[in-house]
Design a protein around this motif. Structure first.
Motif, PDB file in Angstrom:
ATOM      1  N   GLU A  91       0.832  -1.205   0.000  1.00  0.00           N
ATOM      2  CA  GLU A  91       0.000   0.000   0.000  1.00  0.00           C
ATOM      3  C   GLU A  91       0.866   1.255   0.000  1.00  0.00           C
ATOM      4  N   ALA A  92       1.954   1.233   0.776  1.00  0.00           N
ATOM      5  CA  ALA A  92       2.856   2.384   0.809  1.00  0.00           C
ATOM      6  C   ALA A  92       3.463   2.631  -0.566  1.00  0.00           C
ATOM      7  N   LEU A  93       3.768   1.572  -1.297  1.00  0.00           N
ATOM      8  CA  LEU A  93       4.314   1.739  -2.646  1.00  0.00           C
ATOM      9  C   LEU A  93       3.277   2.359  -3.572  1.00  0.00           C
ATOM     10  N   VAL A  94       2.044   1.876  -3.519  1.00  0.00           N
ATOM     11  CA  VAL A  94       0.985   2.414  -4.379  1.00  0.00           C
ATOM     12  C   VAL A  94       0.741   3.886  -4.076  1.00  0.00           C
ATOM     13  N   ARG A  95       0.838   4.262  -2.795  1.00  0.00           N
ATOM     14  CA  ARG A  95       0.577   5.652  -2.393  1.00  0.00           C
ATOM     15  C   ARG A  95       1.805   6.547  -2.543  1.00  0.00           C
ATOM     16  N   SER A  96       2.932   5.984  -2.938  1.00  0.00           N
ATOM     17  CA  SER A  96       4.168   6.768  -3.050  1.00  0.00           C
ATOM     18  C   SER A  96       4.192   7.510  -4.378  1.00  0.00           C
ATOM     19  N   ASP A  97       5.339   8.109  -4.655  1.00  0.00           N
ATOM     20  CA  ASP A  97       5.501   8.947  -5.850  1.00  0.00           C
ATOM     21  C   ASP A  97       5.863   8.106  -7.071  1.00  0.00           C
ATOM     22  N   VAL A  98       5.026   7.113  -7.382  1.00  0.00           N
ATOM     23  CA  VAL A  98       5.243   6.313  -8.596  1.00  0.00           C
ATOM     24  C   VAL A  98       4.292   6.806  -9.677  1.00  0.00           C
ATOM     25  N   ASP A  99       4.629   6.480 -10.920  1.00  0.00           N
ATOM     26  CA  ASP A  99       3.865   7.012 -12.046  1.00  0.00           C
ATOM     27  C   ASP A  99       2.850   6.027 -12.613  1.00  0.00           C
ATOM     28  N   LYS A 100       2.996   4.747 -12.312  1.00  0.00           N
ATOM     29  CA  LYS A 100       2.022   3.750 -12.737  1.00  0.00           C
ATOM     30  C   LYS A 100       2.212   2.508 -11.894  1.00  0.00           C
ATOM     31  N   VAL A 101       1.140   1.747 -11.732  1.00  0.00           N
ATOM     32  CA  VAL A 101       1.190   0.515 -10.945  1.00  0.00           C
ATOM     33  C   VAL A 101       0.710  -0.636 -11.817  1.00  0.00           C
ATOM     34  N   PHE A 102       1.532  -1.675 -11.895  1.00  0.00           N
ATOM     35  CA  PHE A 102       1.132  -2.942 -12.505  1.00  0.00           C
ATOM     36  C   PHE A 102       0.926  -3.939 -11.370  1.00  0.00           C
ATOM     37  N   PHE A 103      -0.311  -4.369 -11.186  1.00  0.00           N
ATOM     38  CA  PHE A 103      -0.643  -5.258 -10.075  1.00  0.00           C
ATOM     39  C   PHE A 103      -1.140  -6.592 -10.599  1.00  0.00           C
ATOM     40  N   THR A 104      -0.604  -7.673 -10.044  1.00  0.00           N
ATOM     41  CA  THR A 104      -1.105  -9.010 -10.317  1.00  0.00           C
ATOM     42  C   THR A 104      -1.483  -9.642  -8.992  1.00  0.00           C
ATOM     43  N   GLY A 105      -2.716 -10.104  -8.886  1.00  0.00           N
ATOM     44  CA  GLY A 105      -3.169 -10.692  -7.628  1.00  0.00           C
ATOM     45  C   GLY A 105      -4.661 -10.932  -7.648  1.00  0.00           C
ATOM     46  N   SER A 106      -5.248 -10.994  -6.476  1.00  0.00           N
ATOM     47  CA  SER A 106      -6.670 -11.315  -6.348  1.00  0.00           C
ATOM     48  C   SER A 106      -7.535 -10.100  -6.661  1.00  0.00           C
ATOM     49  N   PRO A 107      -8.786 -10.324  -7.075  1.00  0.00           N
ATOM     50  CA  PRO A 107      -9.690  -9.189  -7.302  1.00  0.00           C
ATOM     51  C   PRO A 107      -9.896  -8.349  -6.040  1.00  0.00           C
ATOM     52  N   GLU A 108      -9.950  -9.009  -4.885  1.00  0.00           N
ATOM     53  CA  GLU A 108     -10.147  -8.272  -3.634  1.00  0.00           C
ATOM     54  C   GLU A 108      -8.996  -7.286  -3.394  1.00  0.00           C
ATOM     55  N   ASN A 109      -7.772  -7.747  -3.608  1.00  0.00           N
ATOM     56  CA  ASN A 109      -6.631  -6.850  -3.438  1.00  0.00           C
ATOM     57  C   ASN A 109      -6.522  -5.854  -4.585  1.00  0.00           C
ATOM     58  N   GLY A 110      -6.993  -6.223  -5.753  1.00  0.00           N
ATOM     59  CA  GLY A 110      -7.015  -5.282  -6.861  1.00  0.00           C
ATOM     60  C   GLY A 110      -7.880  -4.072  -6.562  1.00  0.00           C
ATOM     61  N   VAL A 111      -9.012  -4.309  -5.900  1.00  0.00           N
ATOM     62  CA  VAL A 111      -9.886  -3.202  -5.501  1.00  0.00           C
ATOM     63  C   VAL A 111      -9.155  -2.283  -4.523  1.00  0.00           C
ATOM     64  N   LYS A 112      -8.402  -2.872  -3.601  1.00  0.00           N
ATOM     65  CA  LYS A 112      -7.652  -2.067  -2.628  1.00  0.00           C
ATOM     66  C   LYS A 112      -6.566  -1.247  -3.322  1.00  0.00           C
ATOM     67  N   VAL A 113      -5.906  -1.847  -4.314  1.00  0.00           N
ATOM     68  CA  VAL A 113      -4.878  -1.124  -5.049  1.00  0.00           C
ATOM     69  C   VAL A 113      -5.488   0.057  -5.789  1.00  0.00           C
ATOM     70  N   MET A 114      -6.629  -0.158  -6.435  1.00  0.00           N
ATOM     71  CA  MET A 114      -7.300   0.938  -7.132  1.00  0.00           C
ATOM     72  C   MET A 114      -7.669   2.064  -6.181  1.00  0.00           C
ATOM     73  N   ALA A 115      -8.187   1.696  -5.009  1.00  0.00           N
ATOM     74  CA  ALA A 115      -8.596   2.708  -4.031  1.00  0.00           C
ATOM     75  C   ALA A 115      -7.395   3.522  -3.574  1.00  0.00           C
ATOM     76  N   ALA A 116      -6.283   2.839  -3.283  1.00  0.00           N
ATOM     77  CA  ALA A 116      -5.093   3.552  -2.826  1.00  0.00           C
ATOM     78  C   ALA A 116      -4.511   4.417  -3.941  1.00  0.00           C
ATOM     79  N   ALA A 117      -4.509   3.907  -5.165  1.00  0.00           N
ATOM     80  CA  ALA A 117      -3.956   4.655  -6.295  1.00  0.00           C
ATOM     81  C   ALA A 117      -4.796   5.886  -6.630  1.00  0.00           C
ATOM     82  N   SER A 118      -6.077   5.841  -6.290  1.00  0.00           N
ATOM     83  CA  SER A 118      -6.959   6.954  -6.647  1.00  0.00           C
ATOM     84  C   SER A 118      -6.612   8.234  -5.903  1.00  0.00           C
TER      85      SER A 118
END
Length: 547
Positions: free
Chosen positions: A220-247
């Motif tokens: 989560e800290a990586l997704v919320r950091s100063d990165v320019d794009k996120v490539f995520f592979t994993g479960s749909p449940e965690n994918g939703v969390k990644v989207m929320a944090a990236a937003s």
């Protein structure tokens, strides 16, 4: 990051234990042997590795394609020279067999690098586009590095899951920060060291590629950091969390969220070939693959024979620790996955499925082994047809007509890959066109991923965005539109001041361009000329009054 083994730290102790809450225990799934322990990164540490990557990217982003190709060639040579060591590391950390590691870890990475060497520059070369009615202008699309790309990797393929997203991002001129799954932490540093060595040998900053070690909060800290794009592979449940944090920072994401791929075997299929491909799709890496053949639909006329041949094959499979003996199947990487498999098999049994073989843990092989299994007479009222199992279970269902096969294949929230088996090409194409999926392979299993010119990704619960191919490489870029002069006219569109004739002028310009017939265009052009004269006169009068 370095993996250590402090005395007294029991493998498998809870991550939330107060004494070791930031420690990650590492062990071999196949043997339970302790590999060591790693310290999970906090948000401050994550931000620091992102900062280092961004600093290194400034120079890397300016390198030529020739240099990036040379780097990729040297990286490929290094991988080839280290192939057996890479496989051994993957086997120890994930529990798979050496053959699974060679096929699933090394082979696709080598093919991806080969594709980039041969096609990467063409895919990212500025592309001329039509300038439409603006013939005095030139238009093109350019593909520029994004900066720092975050890759969040699952645990099923420790080498592949770092490298397959990383190498196109590097070729596109980016830095990469990879957060690895906690269950395969031990292998991350030696595998990433291969790239760092090649970067350093070629005079580039090895800080260009970074690792994040930790649990979900580190990701989560990586997704919320100063990165320019996120490539995520994993479960749909965690994918939703990644989207929320990236937003929070509007960081774009590509989500590859797994699959439950259907395999349709028609009554005119080459049955031996279909069974062999089903074995590959179900039992490779103990079924721990996003493109695993998790639902097999067999037409009624060959259903019993398919089961007979499949059972004969599965009965010969050997299971155990791949580094200790010659086996066909290894262990499950994540202990919790065995509980999931137990639950899904129990649900299917209770609802009428037949267990032809297996259906339980293989305690004789070790604590993290699930027996190769065939479930027959499965129907869509069972959880195992709708939930990703990620295990060595062949789930077989019967269908009567092609239309029914398509309906069943599409009756699932996932839509990643699929495969169709039929000797009739037209029939196979019709079925393939109707199946809802990101990929379909006819008369084979899983080959779409090995054809690196093709995009890889799914629909529905399988996520969105694409990796691989031109589409995946360009997903690592800022796609930029550029317009320049073809003929310098010395002026452009002038609107102000708006006068009474301005709107009629614009309206007739639009009609001149888009009217359906030449006659209508001609009439509109005449009106356009008259209104242009009216606008010019009105503006001249306006300027005189302004003086």
């Amino acid at each position: 990051m370095s993996v250590q083994h402090p005395p007294g730290r029991p493998v498998g102790s809870p991550a939330g234990d107060s004494a070791f809450r930031r420690a990650i225990p590492c062990h071999e799934p196949a043997t339970g042997k302790v590999l060591g322990e790693a310290e999970a990164m906090d948000a401050t540490a994550v931000r620091e590795v992102v900062r280092k990557a961004r600093a290194a990217q400034a120079a890397w982003g300016q390198t030529s394609f020739a240099e990036r190709r040379a780097f990729m060639r040297e990286l490929l040579d290094e991988i080839l020279a280290s192939q057996e060591r890479i496989c051994e590391i993957a086997v120890r950390d994930s529990g798979k067999t050496m053959v699974d590691a060679a096929l699933g870890e090394v082979f696709p990475v080598c093919e991806k690098i080969r594709y980039l060497i041969e096609n990467g520059e063409d895919d990212l070369r500025p592309e001329e586009r039509s300038s439409g009615f603006l013939q005095h202008k030139r238009a093109r699309v350019e593909y520029h590095p994004l900066g720092v790309v975050a890759v969040i990797c699952p645990w099923n393929f420790p080498f592949h899951n770092i490298y397959c997203p990383m190498v196109p991002a590097l070729f596109a001129g980016n830095a990469v920060v990879a957060k690895v799954g906690e269950h395969t932490t031990w292998s991350a540093e030696p595998l990433m060291a291969i790239t760092k060595r090649v970067l350093e040998r070629r005079g580039h900053d090895p800080e260009l590629v970074q690792l994040v070690i930790g649990y979900g909060d580190s990701g989560e800290a990586l997704v919320r950091s100063d990165v320019d794009k996120v490539f995520f592979t994993g479960s749909p449940e965690n994918g939703v969390k990644v989207m929320a944090a990236a937003s929070d920072r509007l960081t774009p994401v590509v989500l590859e969220l797994g699959g439950k791929d259907p395999m349709i075997v028609c009554d005119d299929a080459d049955l031996d070939h279909a069974v062999e491909q089903a074995m590959l799709g179900v039992f490779t890496a103990c079924g721990q693959m996003c493109v695993g053949a998790e639902r097999i639909y067999v037409q009624a006329g060959v259903y019993d024979e398919f089961l007979r041949r499949a059972l004969a094959r599965v009965e010969t499979l050997r299971q155990g620790s791949a580094l200790d003996e010659q086996v066909d199947l290894g262990a499950m990487t994540m202990p919790r996955q065995l509980d999931i498999l137990d639950e899904l098999v129990a649900d299917a049994r209770a609802k009428g499925a037949r267990v032809l073989i297996g259906g339980e843990r293989n305690a004789s092989a070790g604590e993290q082994f699930f027996s190769p299994t065939i479930l027959a007479d499965v129907h869509h009222g069972m959880r195992i047809t709708q939930e990703e199992q990620f295990g060595p279970i062949m789930v077989v269902m019967k269908f009567d007509t092609d239309r029914e096969a398509v309906r069943l294949a599409n009756d699932c929230p996932y839509g990643l890959g699929s495969s169709i088996f039929s000797r009739d090409p037209a029939r196979a194409e019709r079925i393939a066109a109707a199946v809802r999926a990101g990929m379909t392979v006819i008369n084979d299993y899983g080959l779409a991923y090995m054809i690196q010119s093709l995009p890889f990704g799914g629909v529905g619960r399988s996520g969105f965005g694409r990796i691989n191919g031109r589409e995946g490489l360009r997903a690592c870029c800022n796609t930029k539109a550029v317009v320049t002069d073809r003929v310098a006219l010395g002026g452009g569109v002038s609107v102000y001041p708006i006068v009474d004739a301005t709107f009629p002028l614009v309206r007739n310009v639009i009609e001149t361009i888009y009217a359906p017939t030449a006659m209508a265009k001609g009439r509109a052009a005449g009106r356009t000329l008259r209104h242009a004269v009216d606008v010019a006169r009105a503006r001249m009068a306006f300027r005189k009054r302004g003086r």
